[in-house]
Write a protein that holds these residues in place. Structure first.
Motif, PDB file in Angstrom:
ATOM      1  N   ALA A  39       0.831  -1.212   0.000  1.00  0.00           N
ATOM      2  CA  ALA A  39       0.000   0.000   0.000  1.00  0.00           C
ATOM      3  C   ALA A  39       0.862   1.257   0.000  1.00  0.00           C
ATOM      4  O   ALA A  39       0.563   2.230  -0.702  1.00  0.00           O
ATOM      5  CB  ALA A  39      -0.944  -0.003   1.198  1.00  0.00           C
ATOM      6  N   ILE A  40       1.936   1.237   0.774  1.00  0.00           N
ATOM      7  CA  ILE A  40       2.847   2.392   0.818  1.00  0.00           C
ATOM      8  C   ILE A  40       3.467   2.609  -0.554  1.00  0.00           C
ATOM      9  O   ILE A  40       3.515   3.735  -1.070  1.00  0.00           O
ATOM     10  CB  ILE A  40       3.928   2.193   1.899  1.00  0.00           C
ATOM     11  CG1 ILE A  40       3.288   2.189   3.291  1.00  0.00           C
ATOM     12  CG2 ILE A  40       5.018   3.257   1.787  1.00  0.00           C
ATOM     13  CD1 ILE A  40       4.188   1.646   4.391  1.00  0.00           C
ATOM     14  N   GLU A  41       3.953   1.536  -1.174  1.00  0.00           N
ATOM     15  CA  GLU A  41       4.568   1.651  -2.501  1.00  0.00           C
ATOM     16  C   GLU A  41       3.578   2.162  -3.544  1.00  0.00           C
ATOM     17  O   GLU A  41       3.969   2.824  -4.506  1.00  0.00           O
ATOM     18  CB  GLU A  41       5.161   0.308  -2.926  1.00  0.00           C
ATOM     19  CG  GLU A  41       6.411  -0.040  -2.125  1.00  0.00           C
ATOM     20  CD  GLU A  41       6.903  -1.461  -2.353  1.00  0.00           C
ATOM     21  OE1 GLU A  41       6.215  -2.256  -3.029  1.00  0.00           O
ATOM     22  OE2 GLU A  41       7.978  -1.774  -1.827  1.00  0.00           O
ATOM     23  N   ALA A  42       2.291   1.874  -3.353  1.00  0.00           N
ATOM     24  CA  ALA A  42       1.260   2.339  -4.286  1.00  0.00           C
ATOM     25  C   ALA A  42       0.759   3.744  -3.947  1.00  0.00           C
ATOM     26  O   ALA A  42      -0.158   4.242  -4.580  1.00  0.00           O
ATOM     27  CB  ALA A  42       0.087   1.348  -4.290  1.00  0.00           C
ATOM     28  N   GLY A  43       1.349   4.385  -2.909  1.00  0.00           N
ATOM     29  CA  GLY A  43       1.007   5.761  -2.589  1.00  0.00           C
ATOM     30  C   GLY A  43      -0.075   5.935  -1.537  1.00  0.00           C
ATOM     31  O   GLY A  43      -0.540   7.040  -1.325  1.00  0.00           O
ATOM     32  N   GLY A  44      -0.472   4.869  -0.879  1.00  0.00           N
ATOM     33  CA  GLY A  44      -1.515   4.957   0.144  1.00  0.00           C
ATOM     34  C   GLY A  44      -1.017   4.438   1.468  1.00  0.00           C
ATOM     35  O   GLY A  44      -1.589   3.515   2.029  1.00  0.00           O
ATOM     36  N   GLY A  45       0.049   5.015   1.968  1.00  0.00           N
ATOM     37  CA  GLY A  45       0.751   4.431   3.095  1.00  0.00           C
ATOM     38  C   GLY A  45       0.475   4.997   4.455  1.00  0.00           C
ATOM     39  O   GLY A  45       1.345   4.977   5.311  1.00  0.00           O
ATOM     40  N   PHE A  46      -0.726   5.488   4.698  1.00  0.00           N
ATOM     41  CA  PHE A  46      -1.142   5.996   6.001  1.00  0.00           C
ATOM     42  C   PHE A  46      -0.021   6.729   6.737  1.00  0.00           C
ATOM     43  O   PHE A  46       0.221   6.539   7.913  1.00  0.00           O
ATOM     44  CB  PHE A  46      -1.791   4.897   6.862  1.00  0.00           C
ATOM     45  CG  PHE A  46      -0.966   3.682   7.144  1.00  0.00           C
ATOM     46  CD1 PHE A  46      -0.225   3.575   8.311  1.00  0.00           C
ATOM     47  CD2 PHE A  46      -0.956   2.620   6.266  1.00  0.00           C
ATOM     48  CE1 PHE A  46       0.512   2.444   8.587  1.00  0.00           C
ATOM     49  CE2 PHE A  46      -0.223   1.494   6.534  1.00  0.00           C
ATOM     50  CZ  PHE A  46       0.516   1.405   7.693  1.00  0.00           C
ATOM     51  N   GLY A  47       0.666   7.614   6.012  1.00  0.00           N
ATOM     52  CA  GLY A  47       1.690   8.463   6.623  1.00  0.00           C
ATOM     53  C   GLY A  47       3.097   8.167   6.132  1.00  0.00           C
ATOM     54  O   GLY A  47       3.923   9.063   6.049  1.00  0.00           O
ATOM     55  N   TRP A  48       3.374   6.923   5.823  1.00  0.00           N
ATOM     56  CA  TRP A  48       4.695   6.593   5.292  1.00  0.00           C
ATOM     57  C   TRP A  48       4.737   6.906   3.802  1.00  0.00           C
ATOM     58  O   TRP A  48       3.761   6.690   3.080  1.00  0.00           O
ATOM     59  CB  TRP A  48       5.018   5.113   5.487  1.00  0.00           C
ATOM     60  CG  TRP A  48       5.655   4.794   6.792  1.00  0.00           C
ATOM     61  CD1 TRP A  48       6.766   5.382   7.334  1.00  0.00           C
ATOM     62  CD2 TRP A  48       5.228   3.817   7.746  1.00  0.00           C
ATOM     63  NE1 TRP A  48       7.043   4.820   8.558  1.00  0.00           N
ATOM     64  CE2 TRP A  48       6.116   3.853   8.830  1.00  0.00           C
ATOM     65  CE3 TRP A  48       4.178   2.907   7.777  1.00  0.00           C
ATOM     66  CZ2 TRP A  48       6.011   3.034   9.929  1.00  0.00           C
ATOM     67  CZ3 TRP A  48       4.064   2.083   8.875  1.00  0.00           C
ATOM     68  CH2 TRP A  48       4.970   2.147   9.943  1.00  0.00           C
ATOM     69  N   LEU A  49       5.886   7.399   3.334  1.00  0.00           N
ATOM     70  CA  LEU A  49       6.061   7.679   1.914  1.00  0.00           C
ATOM     71  C   LEU A  49       6.820   6.564   1.215  1.00  0.00           C
ATOM     72  O   LEU A  49       6.706   6.376   0.010  1.00  0.00           O
ATOM     73  CB  LEU A  49       6.788   9.005   1.716  1.00  0.00           C
ATOM     74  CG  LEU A  49       6.065  10.225   2.295  1.00  0.00           C
ATOM     75  CD1 LEU A  49       6.918  11.483   2.141  1.00  0.00           C
ATOM     76  CD2 LEU A  49       4.704  10.407   1.637  1.00  0.00           C
ATOM     77  N   LYS A  50       7.625   5.833   1.981  1.00  0.00           N
ATOM     78  CA  LYS A  50       8.304   4.644   1.470  1.00  0.00           C
ATOM     79  C   LYS A  50       8.315   3.612   2.595  1.00  0.00           C
ATOM     80  O   LYS A  50       8.323   3.972   3.778  1.00  0.00           O
ATOM     81  CB  LYS A  50       9.705   4.962   0.964  1.00  0.00           C
ATOM     82  CG  LYS A  50      10.623   5.566   1.982  1.00  0.00           C
ATOM     83  CD  LYS A  50      11.945   5.953   1.362  1.00  0.00           C
ATOM     84  CE  LYS A  50      12.777   6.645   2.449  1.00  0.00           C
ATOM     85  NZ  LYS A  50      14.000   7.172   1.967  1.00  0.00           N
ATOM     86  N   PRO A  51       8.280   2.342   2.237  1.00  0.00           N
ATOM     87  CA  PRO A  51       8.203   1.308   3.283  1.00  0.00           C
ATOM     88  C   PRO A  51       9.402   1.368   4.219  1.00  0.00           C
ATOM     89  O   PRO A  51      10.541   1.467   3.769  1.00  0.00           O
ATOM     90  CB  PRO A  51       8.195  -0.003   2.499  1.00  0.00           C
ATOM     91  CG  PRO A  51       7.747   0.361   1.123  1.00  0.00           C
ATOM     92  CD  PRO A  51       8.241   1.762   0.898  1.00  0.00           C
ATOM     93  N   PRO A  52       9.155   1.315   5.529  1.00  0.00           N
ATOM     94  CA  PRO A  52      10.266   1.249   6.471  1.00  0.00           C
ATOM     95  C   PRO A  52      10.868  -0.153   6.443  1.00  0.00           C
ATOM     96  O   PRO A  52      10.335  -1.056   5.785  1.00  0.00           O
ATOM     97  CB  PRO A  52       9.585   1.534   7.818  1.00  0.00           C
ATOM     98  CG  PRO A  52       8.199   1.003   7.637  1.00  0.00           C
ATOM     99  CD  PRO A  52       7.858   1.265   6.193  1.00  0.00           C
ATOM    100  N   SER A  53      11.937  -0.357   7.189  1.00  0.00           N
ATOM    101  CA  SER A  53      12.519  -1.698   7.282  1.00  0.00           C
ATOM    102  C   SER A  53      11.484  -2.644   7.887  1.00  0.00           C
ATOM    103  O   SER A  53      10.554  -2.214   8.576  1.00  0.00           O
ATOM    104  CB  SER A  53      13.780  -1.671   8.154  1.00  0.00           C
ATOM    105  OG  SER A  53      13.424  -1.458   9.513  1.00  0.00           O
ATOM    106  N   ARG A  54      11.625  -3.919   7.650  1.00  0.00           N
ATOM    107  CA  ARG A  54      10.679  -4.901   8.189  1.00  0.00           C
ATOM    108  C   ARG A  54      10.669  -4.848   9.712  1.00  0.00           C
ATOM    109  O   ARG A  54       9.606  -4.957  10.337  1.00  0.00           O
ATOM    110  CB  ARG A  54      11.046  -6.307   7.690  1.00  0.00           C
ATOM    111  CG  ARG A  54      10.109  -7.420   8.143  1.00  0.00           C
ATOM    112  CD  ARG A  54       8.617  -7.137   7.925  1.00  0.00           C
ATOM    113  NE  ARG A  54       8.230  -6.887   6.593  1.00  0.00           N
ATOM    114  CZ  ARG A  54       7.484  -7.676   5.841  1.00  0.00           C
ATOM    115  NH1 ARG A  54       7.015  -8.787   6.322  1.00  0.00           N
ATOM    116  NH2 ARG A  54       7.171  -7.335   4.618  1.00  0.00           N
ATOM    117  N   GLU A  55      11.816  -4.636  10.313  1.00  0.00           N
ATOM    118  CA  GLU A  55      11.888  -4.551  11.778  1.00  0.00           C
ATOM    119  C   GLU A  55      11.039  -3.392  12.296  1.00  0.00           C
ATOM    120  O   GLU A  55      10.276  -3.544  13.253  1.00  0.00           O
ATOM    121  CB  GLU A  55      13.345  -4.382  12.229  1.00  0.00           C
ATOM    122  CG  GLU A  55      13.502  -4.257  13.721  1.00  0.00           C
ATOM    123  CD  GLU A  55      14.947  -4.006  14.147  1.00  0.00           C
ATOM    124  OE1 GLU A  55      15.160  -3.861  15.367  1.00  0.00           O
ATOM    125  OE2 GLU A  55      15.848  -3.934  13.290  1.00  0.00           O
TER     126      GLU A  55
END
Length: 196
Positions: A39-55
């Motif tokens: 969702a973040i990569e598709a532009g709908g990341g509830f505040g995140w602009l790029k995916p954070p680390s998995r941790e």
């Protein structure tokens, strides 16, 4: 049969459920993190602009579960986690807004969009909030989230304001819209007191 002789197979609707997550087993944590990343990569990341680390992503979800005022609703499509929404209760010290809950961090993975998952998340959140005694829900959406805007407006949320400086993406401000919805609260007759 089509004119080319191929048999058309009718599209089977996917089975979607929404539940309150009180724990996230490892498989669910991974599915939810994968869905959020997509969702973040598709532009709908509830505040995140790029995916954070998995941790970081997994710590985020674990943190949501331990906050008493947050209720994590997760959507499953044919058993696989594909989206979520958070129902946020007001602080117990906020008497003036004790009737109002907020909806936050709603997303649906791109592969699950267009199947009614977002509608089901919102409708379930509304029912839970109403059952909890809340009379009003608030939410906000970035102006770039046109599908989400259309969905909440179809569900009778009322846009009451817009901030031109709601978020910053790629060095420029993006407007955001603020919505409210009054819930239908089950009828409860006025209680009489001994002094009435």
């Amino acid at each position: 049969m089509t004119t080319s002789g191929q048999r058309l197979i009718p599209k089977t609707p996917l089975y979607t459920t929404v539940e309150i997550a009180t724990a996230l087993p490892l498989a669910d944590l991974h599915d939810l993190s994968d869905a959020a990343d997509a969702a973040i990569e598709a532009g709908g990341g509830f505040g995140w602009l790029k995916p954070p680390s998995r941790e970081v992503m997994e710590k985020y979800w674990r943190g949501v579960l331990v906050v008493p005022e947050r209720h994590l609703l997760v959507a499953r499509m044919d058993g696989m986690l594909c989206g979520s929404l958070q129902l946020i209760e007001p602080s117990r010290y906020n008497e003036a807004q004790a009737c109002t809950a907020n909806l936050l961090a709603c997303f649906v993975a791109p592969w699950a969009r267009g199947q009614g998952v977002g509608h089901k998340l919102l409708e379930t959140a509304e029912k839970i909030a109403s059952d909890m005694g809340y009379k009003v829900l608030h939410l906000d959406i970035r102006e770039t989230q046109t599908a989400a805007i259309n969905m909440v407006e179809q569900l009778n949320y009322i846009r009451w304001g817009t901030s031109p400086t709601y978020a910053m993406v790629d060095g420029r401000f993006i407007a955001g819209h603020f919505y409210t919805k009054t819930l239908r609260v089950p009828f409860a007759p006025n209680k009489r007191t001994a002094n009435d």
